[in-house]
Design an enzyme around this catalytic site. Structure first.
Site, mmCIF file in Angstrom:
data_model
loop_
_atom_site.group_PDB
_atom_site.id
_atom_site.type_symbol
_atom_site.label_atom_id
_atom_site.label_comp_id
_atom_site.label_asym_id
_atom_site.label_seq_id
_atom_site.Cartn_x
_atom_site.Cartn_y
_atom_site.Cartn_z
ATOM 1 C CG HIS A 174 -30.888 -18.780 -22.201
ATOM 2 N ND1 HIS A 174 -30.393 -19.472 -21.126
ATOM 3 C CD2 HIS A 174 -31.732 -17.855 -21.670
ATOM 4 C CE1 HIS A 174 -30.915 -18.989 -20.010
ATOM 5 N NE2 HIS A 174 -31.717 -18.013 -20.313
ATOM 6 C CD GLU A 228 -28.776 -22.693 -21.781
ATOM 7 O OE1 GLU A 228 -28.725 -21.508 -22.145
ATOM 8 O OE2 GLU A 228 -28.780 -23.033 -20.585
HETATM 9 C C1 F6R Z 1 -37.553 -18.130 -18.477
HETATM 10 C C2 F6R Z 1 -36.658 -18.322 -19.603
HETATM 11 C C3 F6R Z 1 -35.349 -17.639 -19.714
HETATM 12 C C4 F6R Z 1 -35.298 -16.220 -19.120
HETATM 13 C C5 F6R Z 1 -33.883 -15.666 -19.194
HETATM 14 C C6 F6R Z 1 -33.776 -14.297 -18.552
HETATM 15 O O1 F6R Z 1 -38.718 -18.925 -18.595
HETATM 16 O O2 F6R Z 1 -36.983 -19.097 -20.446
HETATM 17 O O3 F6R Z 1 -34.972 -17.584 -21.067
HETATM 18 O O4 F6R Z 1 -36.184 -15.390 -19.809
HETATM 19 O O5 F6R Z 1 -32.994 -16.525 -18.564
HETATM 20 O O6 F6R Z 1 -33.990 -14.445 -17.180
HETATM 21 P P1 F6R Z 1 -34.253 -13.179 -16.257
HETATM 22 O O7 F6R Z 1 -35.528 -12.593 -16.729
HETATM 23 O O8 F6R Z 1 -34.391 -13.729 -14.878
HETATM 24 O O9 F6R Z 1 -33.099 -12.257 -16.447
#
Ligand code: F6R
Length: 254
Positions: free
Chosen positions: A152, A157
């Site tokens: 995503h 999603e």
């Molecule tokens: C956050 C978002 C998500 C995250 C993704 C990765 O605002 O929209 O798409 O960028 O879930 O999350 P991390 O960086 O925590 O691995």
């Protein structure tokens, strides 16, 4: 830094591999700083999560050192959970304040985070208003992105369409799992969120997709091997005219 012009699919995505996460974060902070110097009123699209924290930390440091200013900039965040009250500490709004917004000189009136509170019709209105607000601000100059475990971007999603816009989505089970620790258990993680759409993201004039750490390697490889596939929303970035994929060596494709 090493660079390769193309991944496995035919792409204009620039893939940049840095020896360490810190160097990659500095490079992204450099791009944002240069943008703000050239255009102090720049509109930044921001993300939450583990991926961008080091970039924010570096920008906070530079702002305190007066090397960069957000005083005339505008922020639009990617997404927010549905059903949480405005004072709830688990909102992305609260996260942004703690990790960035309250620590730089941005005018909070120009900080936009989609509102996931309210009933279904209020949320639908908020989604439309969000698109309009981005347009009124002149569009997003640079959008930061991380990649989720299921590919995503934002909370688009798997199954999200290329032409999707800001809307309410049901969160994928893996997304909810990945948020569980912040909510004190899976049962407390909201089931729905409001997110910029794929088309909203691709409208940004520049995209910076970041991936750091061993756990992201497979996600990077899949992103480079897939193009325009709703089953892997990050694959839509290949179609963007000015997108960078910034990775640390431990997340680099083999
Ligand atoms: C956050 C978002 C998500 C995250 C993704 C990765 O605002 O929209 O798409 O960028 O879930 O999350 P991390 O960086 O925590 O691995």
């Amino acid at each position: 830094m090493s660079e390769s012009a193309a991944g496995r699919v035919n792409t204009s995505l620039r893939v940049e591999v840095f020896p360490t996460r810190e160097l990659a974060e500095k490079a992204v902070a450099d791009e944002i700083s240069a943008l703000l110097r050239a255009k102090p009123t720049a509109v930044l699209g921001l993300a939450t999560g583990n991926t961008p924290v080091g970039v924010y930390r570096e920008l906070i440091r530079r702002c305190a050192a007066r090397e960069v200013s957000f005083a005339r900039a505008t922020f639009f965040n990617l997404d927010e959970f549905c059903g949480l009250g405005p004072a709830d500490p688990t909102t992305f709004r609260a996260w942004m304040r703690t990790n960035f917004v309250d620590l730089v000189d941005v005018d909070v009136r120009r900080v936009h985070i989609p509102d996931g509170a309210g009933d279904a019709s209020a949320r639908a209105r908020c989604a439309l208003d969000y698109e309009r607000a981005i347009g009124d601000a002149g569009g997003i100059d640079l959008q930061l992105l991380g990649i989720g475990r299921n590919g995503h971007i934002g909370f688009n999603e798997p199954g999200s369409a290329r032409d999707s816009r800001t809307r309410i989505v049901e969160l994928h089970p893996w997304t909810r799992e990945d948020q569980a620790s912040g909510f004190g258990g899976l049962a407390h993680v909201p089931t729905h969120a409001i997110t910029m759409g794929v088309a909203t993201i691709l409208d940004a004039r520049r995209l910076v997709v970041m991936a750091f750490g061993e756990k992201k390697r497979e996600l990077v490889e899949r992103t480079l091997a897939t193009k325009d596939d709703p089953a892997w929303p990050a694959s839509f970035v290949h179609g963007h005219r000015a997108a960078r994929l910034v990775v640390s060596a431990d997340a680099a494709p083999r």
